[in-house]
Design a protein around this motif. Structure first.
Motif, PDB file in Angstrom:
ATOM      1  N   SER A   1     -16.683  -6.398   5.648  1.00  0.00           N
ATOM      2  CA  SER A   1     -17.137  -7.023   4.181  1.00  0.00           C
ATOM      3  C   SER A   1     -16.536  -6.184   3.222  1.00  0.00           C
ATOM      4  N   TYR A   2     -15.937  -6.793   2.230  1.00  0.00           N
ATOM      5  CA  TYR A   2     -15.494  -6.096   0.912  1.00  0.00           C
ATOM      6  C   TYR A   2     -16.364  -6.619  -0.227  1.00  0.00           C
ATOM      7  N   THR A   3     -16.527  -5.500  -1.109  1.00  0.00           N
ATOM      8  CA  THR A   3     -17.137  -6.011  -2.382  1.00  0.00           C
ATOM      9  C   THR A   3     -16.046  -6.101  -3.405  1.00  0.00           C
ATOM     10  N   ARG A   4     -15.990  -6.676  -4.508  1.00  0.00           N
ATOM     11  CA  ARG A   4     -15.000  -6.805  -5.327  1.00  0.00           C
ATOM     12  C   ARG A   4     -14.319  -5.357  -5.872  1.00  0.00           C
ATOM     13  N   ASP A   5     -15.291  -4.385  -6.005  1.00  0.00           N
ATOM     14  CA  ASP A   5     -14.314  -3.084  -6.196  1.00  0.00           C
ATOM     15  C   ASP A   5     -13.745  -2.641  -4.923  1.00  0.00           C
ATOM     16  N   GLN A   6     -14.200  -2.731  -4.015  1.00  0.00           N
ATOM     17  CA  GLN A   6     -13.361  -2.190  -2.853  1.00  0.00           C
ATOM     18  C   GLN A   6     -12.084  -2.864  -2.549  1.00  0.00           C
ATOM     19  N   TRP A   7     -12.216  -4.132  -2.823  1.00  0.00           N
ATOM     20  CA  TRP A   7     -10.921  -4.861  -2.307  1.00  0.00           C
ATOM     21  C   TRP A   7      -9.898  -4.382  -3.665  1.00  0.00           C
TER      22      TRP A   7
ATOM     23  N   ASP B   1      -9.897  -1.724  -5.134  1.00  0.00           N
ATOM     24  CA  ASP B   1      -9.176  -0.391  -4.818  1.00  0.00           C
ATOM     25  C   ASP B   1      -8.199  -0.395  -3.792  1.00  0.00           C
ATOM     26  N   LEU B   2      -8.205  -1.133  -2.885  1.00  0.00           N
ATOM     27  CA  LEU B   2      -7.371  -1.348  -1.676  1.00  0.00           C
ATOM     28  C   LEU B   2      -5.955  -2.057  -2.299  1.00  0.00           C
ATOM     29  N   LEU B   3      -6.051  -3.140  -2.925  1.00  0.00           N
ATOM     30  CA  LEU B   3      -4.943  -3.860  -3.152  1.00  0.00           C
ATOM     31  C   LEU B   3      -3.847  -2.881  -3.699  1.00  0.00           C
ATOM     32  N   PRO B   4      -3.731  -2.072  -4.817  1.00  0.00           N
ATOM     33  CA  PRO B   4      -2.714  -1.462  -5.420  1.00  0.00           C
ATOM     34  C   PRO B   4      -2.133  -0.299  -4.427  1.00  0.00           C
ATOM     35  N   THR B   5      -2.684  -0.076  -2.934  1.00  0.00           N
ATOM     36  CA  THR B   5      -2.031   0.821  -2.231  1.00  0.00           C
ATOM     37  C   THR B   5      -0.929  -0.043  -1.179  1.00  0.00           C
ATOM     38  N   THR B   6      -1.203  -1.357  -1.325  1.00  0.00           N
ATOM     39  CA  THR B   6      -0.005  -2.102  -0.578  1.00  0.00           C
ATOM     40  C   THR B   6       1.026  -2.382  -1.076  1.00  0.00           C
ATOM     41  N   GLY B   7       2.253  -2.482  -0.293  1.00  0.00           N
ATOM     42  CA  GLY B   7       3.670  -2.339  -0.290  1.00  0.00           C
ATOM     43  C   GLY B   7       4.097  -3.111  -1.717  1.00  0.00           C
ATOM     44  N   GLY B   8       3.692  -4.445  -1.892  1.00  0.00           N
ATOM     45  CA  GLY B   8       4.019  -5.093  -2.940  1.00  0.00           C
ATOM     46  C   GLY B   8       3.527  -4.542  -4.318  1.00  0.00           C
ATOM     47  N   LEU B   9       2.465  -4.018  -4.504  1.00  0.00           N
ATOM     48  CA  LEU B   9       2.032  -3.454  -5.620  1.00  0.00           C
ATOM     49  C   LEU B   9       2.147  -1.932  -5.977  1.00  0.00           C
ATOM     50  N   THR B  10       2.658  -0.955  -5.302  1.00  0.00           N
ATOM     51  CA  THR B  10       2.593   0.518  -5.319  1.00  0.00           C
ATOM     52  C   THR B  10       3.671   0.853  -6.724  1.00  0.00           C
TER      53      THR B  10
END
Length: 292
Positions: free
Chosen positions: A232-238, A240-249
């Motif tokens: 389960s992800y809260t808004r803030d947790q997700w 926080d993760l998204l910027p670590t993915t390849g298309g966003l770094t």
């Protein structure tokens, strides 16, 4: 296996896309905190089948520290050490190899020995290991050269274990992300196409990994496995993760803020949280006693 669920095939093989491969250390602390770990059952399977444990049937990680304290693991593309620390917790000695010095420095602070290099260029110096692992990183390694090198540094009956997550947010989150990404970065190879991709696409990619391992003639027939789980992800947790993915770094702050704003609003509409279904896929191959 890919770092974004909706990545498109690139004109250049990923293991040659060094700028992206070494972009994840932009915020190593965020990466380490936001990225999920790996199923304990997978860690146990890799450790239990490695030479020092004698192929014991190990039911779970905490119960067998006595047979694991001599297991030597080489973790390829160790990043900040997320998977490596799980193997350390299982009683293994772990050495990481990581091309991004920023990620390596963070992993060292967390207690992992790391040498900075791509796996292809790394010098083993005569060292050998019971297991070579690659957690969410093998797509940055030349698949043939990497498998050959793994065989060279594995002890008899040692294991090469390649694994990674497949995950898709619910469509109510995935579609706003895809639309925002394509609008903000229209020329990116990561944009366009469907916001959702079938699991079968990633299973096929892991089947190709197994094929490349077979081509080397250095391993017994690889086995493929999967582990299904949820988080389960809260808004803030997700967010926080998204910027670590390849298309966003490698996006600029304004670009990133626009995409995260759209995704945040979508999660708010779901009540501020959602459940992610994960599948962790693995290919495990035992080094052949006699090359095939």
């Amino acid at each position: 296996m890919p770092t974004l669920p909706r990545e498109q095939p690139e004109p250049v093989p990923l293991h040659q896309a060094r700028q992206m491969a070494e972009s994840f250390g932009t915020d190593a602390q965020r990466y380490d905190q936001a990225r999920p770990g790996y199923p304990d059952d997978l860690v146990a399977r890799i450790v239990a089948g490695s030479p020092e444990t004698g192929g014991l049937d190990v039911p779970d990680v905490p119960d067998v520290p006595d047979v694991r304290d001599v297991l030597d693991v080489l973790d390829v593309g160790c990043g900040t050490g997320i998977a490596a620390r799980q193997f350390q917790a299982a009683g293994c000695t772990v050495l990481g190899v990581e091309p991004d010095a920023r990620m390596a420095d963070f992993a060292r602070v967390r207690g992992l020995a790391v040498e900075v290099a791509t796996f292809e260029a790394w010098e083993p110096g005569g060292r050998t290991f019971d297991a070579v692992t690659a957690a969410q990183s093998w797509h940055w390694v030349d698949p043939i050269a990497g498998a050959v090198k793994a065989a060279q540094v594995l002890r008899p009956n040692g294991r090469l274990a390649i694994f990674g997550h497949v995950y898709e947010p619910p469509v109510e989150v995935a579609e706003p992300f895809a639309a925002a990404y394509q609008r903000v970065v229209p020329d990116s190879p990561f944009g366009g196409g469907s916001a959702q991709r079938p699991l079968e696409m990633y299973q096929a990619a892991y089947a190709k990994v197994a094929d490349r391992i077979r081509e080397t003639g250095r391993f017994d027939d690889p086995e493929q496995s999967r582990f299904d789980w949820e988080r389960s992800y809260t808004r803030d947790q997700w967010l926080d993760l998204l910027p670590t993915t390849g298309g966003l770094t490698r996006l600029g702050p304004d670009q990133l803020a626009e995409i995260l704003g759209e995704v945040g609003r979508a999660i708010d509409a779901l009540g501020g949280r959602f459940t992610m279904r994960y599948t962790t896929l693995a290919v495990i191959a035992v080094r052949a006693t006699t090359p095939l």
